[in-house]
Write a protein that holds these residues in place. Structure first.
Motif, mmCIF file in Angstrom:
data_model
loop_
_atom_site.group_PDB
_atom_site.id
_atom_site.type_symbol
_atom_site.label_atom_id
_atom_site.label_comp_id
_atom_site.label_asym_id
_atom_site.label_seq_id
_atom_site.Cartn_x
_atom_site.Cartn_y
_atom_site.Cartn_z
ATOM 1 N N ASP A 55 64.578 43.098 40.981
ATOM 2 C CA ASP A 55 65.392 44.248 41.380
ATOM 3 C C ASP A 55 64.548 45.503 41.546
ATOM 4 O O ASP A 55 64.803 46.321 42.431
ATOM 5 N N LYS A 56 63.539 45.649 40.689
ATOM 6 C CA LYS A 56 62.654 46.807 40.806
ATOM 7 C C LYS A 56 61.872 46.745 42.113
ATOM 8 O O LYS A 56 61.702 47.760 42.800
ATOM 9 N N VAL A 57 61.385 45.563 42.463
ATOM 10 C CA VAL A 57 60.684 45.380 43.740
ATOM 11 C C VAL A 57 61.610 45.757 44.893
ATOM 12 O O VAL A 57 61.230 46.475 45.819
ATOM 13 N N ASP A 83 65.780 42.498 50.702
ATOM 14 C CA ASP A 83 66.137 41.214 50.082
ATOM 15 C C ASP A 83 65.168 40.108 50.497
ATOM 16 O O ASP A 83 64.726 39.294 49.674
ATOM 17 N N LYS A 84 64.823 40.078 51.772
ATOM 18 C CA LYS A 84 63.926 39.040 52.287
ATOM 19 C C LYS A 84 62.559 39.120 51.619
ATOM 20 O O LYS A 84 62.001 38.095 51.183
ATOM 21 N N ILE A 85 62.025 40.337 51.503
ATOM 22 C CA ILE A 85 60.692 40.495 50.918
ATOM 23 C C ILE A 85 60.729 40.267 49.412
ATOM 24 O O ILE A 85 59.831 39.626 48.845
ATOM 25 N N ALA A 86 61.767 40.767 48.750
ATOM 26 C CA ALA A 86 61.878 40.554 47.306
ATOM 27 C C ALA A 86 61.964 39.064 46.987
ATOM 28 O O ALA A 86 61.361 38.588 46.013
ATOM 29 N N ASP A 87 62.689 38.314 47.820
ATOM 30 C CA ASP A 87 62.780 36.861 47.631
ATOM 31 C C ASP A 87 61.412 36.200 47.818
ATOM 32 O O ASP A 87 61.032 35.304 47.051
ATOM 33 N N GLU A 88 60.677 36.632 48.832
ATOM 34 C CA GLU A 88 59.356 36.058 49.112
ATOM 35 C C GLU A 88 58.386 36.356 47.973
ATOM 36 O O GLU A 88 57.609 35.485 47.553
ATOM 37 N N VAL A 106 55.175 34.922 42.947
ATOM 38 C CA VAL A 106 54.629 35.483 41.722
ATOM 39 C C VAL A 106 54.459 34.382 40.677
ATOM 40 O O VAL A 106 55.264 33.454 40.599
ATOM 41 N N ARG A 107 53.396 34.458 39.916
ATOM 42 C CA ARG A 107 53.072 33.487 38.879
ATOM 43 C C ARG A 107 52.806 34.203 37.561
ATOM 44 O O ARG A 107 52.574 35.412 37.526
ATOM 45 N N GLU A 108 52.808 33.469 36.483
ATOM 46 C CA GLU A 108 52.487 34.034 35.179
ATOM 47 C C GLU A 108 51.107 34.695 35.239
ATOM 48 O O GLU A 108 50.126 34.076 35.643
ATOM 49 N N ASP A 164 50.348 44.871 46.837
ATOM 50 C CA ASP A 164 49.665 44.538 48.099
ATOM 51 C C ASP A 164 50.474 43.527 48.913
ATOM 52 O O ASP A 164 50.495 43.584 50.148
ATOM 53 N N MET A 165 51.136 42.589 48.214
ATOM 54 C CA MET A 165 51.949 41.593 48.900
ATOM 55 C C MET A 165 53.118 42.266 49.615
ATOM 56 O O MET A 165 53.425 41.942 50.766
ATOM 57 N N VAL A 166 53.759 43.211 48.941
ATOM 58 C CA VAL A 166 54.884 43.919 49.548
ATOM 59 C C VAL A 166 54.430 44.710 50.764
ATOM 60 O O VAL A 166 55.078 44.690 51.816
#
Length: 283
Positions: free
Chosen positions: A24-26, A41-46, A51-53, A62-64
């Motif tokens: 949600d913050k993203v 929504d599309k980018i937050a889902d991607e 994202v990994r531990e 950078d991904m966003v």
């Protein structure tokens, strides 16, 4: 290790601390850039899928930026405001001058004062801002590296300087002061916020206060610096600095022929810069 969908994934902050990944913050930060809800929504889902531990928050950022560049280029520039502010110093622009311009856009009368005389010692004050009859002493702190907080020592030092100047103003040695502010592109430590609020200081950082931090002040009026332009390299930034052109809104107001002369750039290059600037400003 494969994590189940109901397990919290911890990401690594620039300070070395970990925190749970917050989709949600993203999404909120993407919306702040002016992107549509569908794009957010599309980018937050991607991002959530990738994202990994232990993923660094810088990698998420950078991904966003990369995904936004594909979906909404103008929003991508605005989202990358943090790096645009970081580029101010190396580009030859004074952060305090940018802060003065930002406050002026909100109706403050601002000045970059000379050395002021306190009761005990002299002080360099970054900005004086006046509005509704009240004068604020503003400390503008630019941090060039992420993860470097404004500490309790910084805040206590600013408050001590303010008190020395207030005492001096009582005997006519320096202008009258009513308020003490700290504005920064960084973040405040917990103790710094506690102390500042105890002293009724105005504390404005990249994430504080939560309801209206520094990026929101900038986004609300679109006071973006020229360092936000993706098509501007170090050489062009130097030209902007030497021509004293710091803000996109000033860039788009200037006649193209004047820009060509001031920046010593070809007509085609100037046209592209103006086009990109207008794209960013048109939310």
């Amino acid at each position: 290790m494969v994590l189940s969908s109901n397990m919290a994934i911890n990401v690594l902050k620039s300070t070395g601390e970990t925190q749970p990944f917050d989709r949600d913050k993203v999404r909120r930060t993407i919306l702040r850039s002016g992107a549509s809800e569908a794009t957010a929504d599309k980018i937050a889902d991607e991002v959530e899928k990738n994202v990994r531990e232990g993923t660094r928050t810088k990698e998420i950022y950078d991904m966003v930026v990369r995904l936004l560049e594909q979906e909404a280029p103008a929003a991508s520039r605005r989202y990358d405001l943090r790096n645009a502010i970081l580029r101010l110093g190396p580009a030859g622009f004074d952060f305090e001058k940018y802060i003065a311009a930002l406050l002026a856009a909100y109706g403050y009368k601002t000045e970059l004062p000379p050395i002021l005389e306190g009761i005990c010692i002299t002080h360099e004050v970054d900005v004086l801002a006046t509005k509704d009859g009240r004068v604020a002493m503003i400390e503008a702190k630019l941090r060039q590296e992420l993860g470097i907080f404004i500490t309790i020592k910084d805040t206590m030092s600013t408050w001590a300087r303010f008190l020395d100047l207030v005492d001096a103003s009582k005997v006519g040695k320096t202008p009258h002061l009513d308020e003490c502010w700290i504005m920064t592109n960084s973040r405040f430590s917990t103790q710094s916020i506690q102390y500042g609020h105890c002293k009724n200081m105005v504390m404005l950082s990249w994430d504080h206060p939560r309801e209206r931090p520094l990026p929101r002040w900038i986004d609300e009026i679109g006071l973006y610096p020229v360092t936000i332009l993706k098509s501007v390299d170090a050489t062009k930034l130097k030209a902007f600095s030497e021509a004293n052109i710091m803000l996109l809104r000033d860039l788009v107001k200037m006649p193209p022929e004047n820009l060509e002369k001031s920046l010593a750039l070809p007509k085609e290059t100037v046209a592209k810069l103006i086009e990109e600037a207008k794209m960013i400003l048109e939310k």
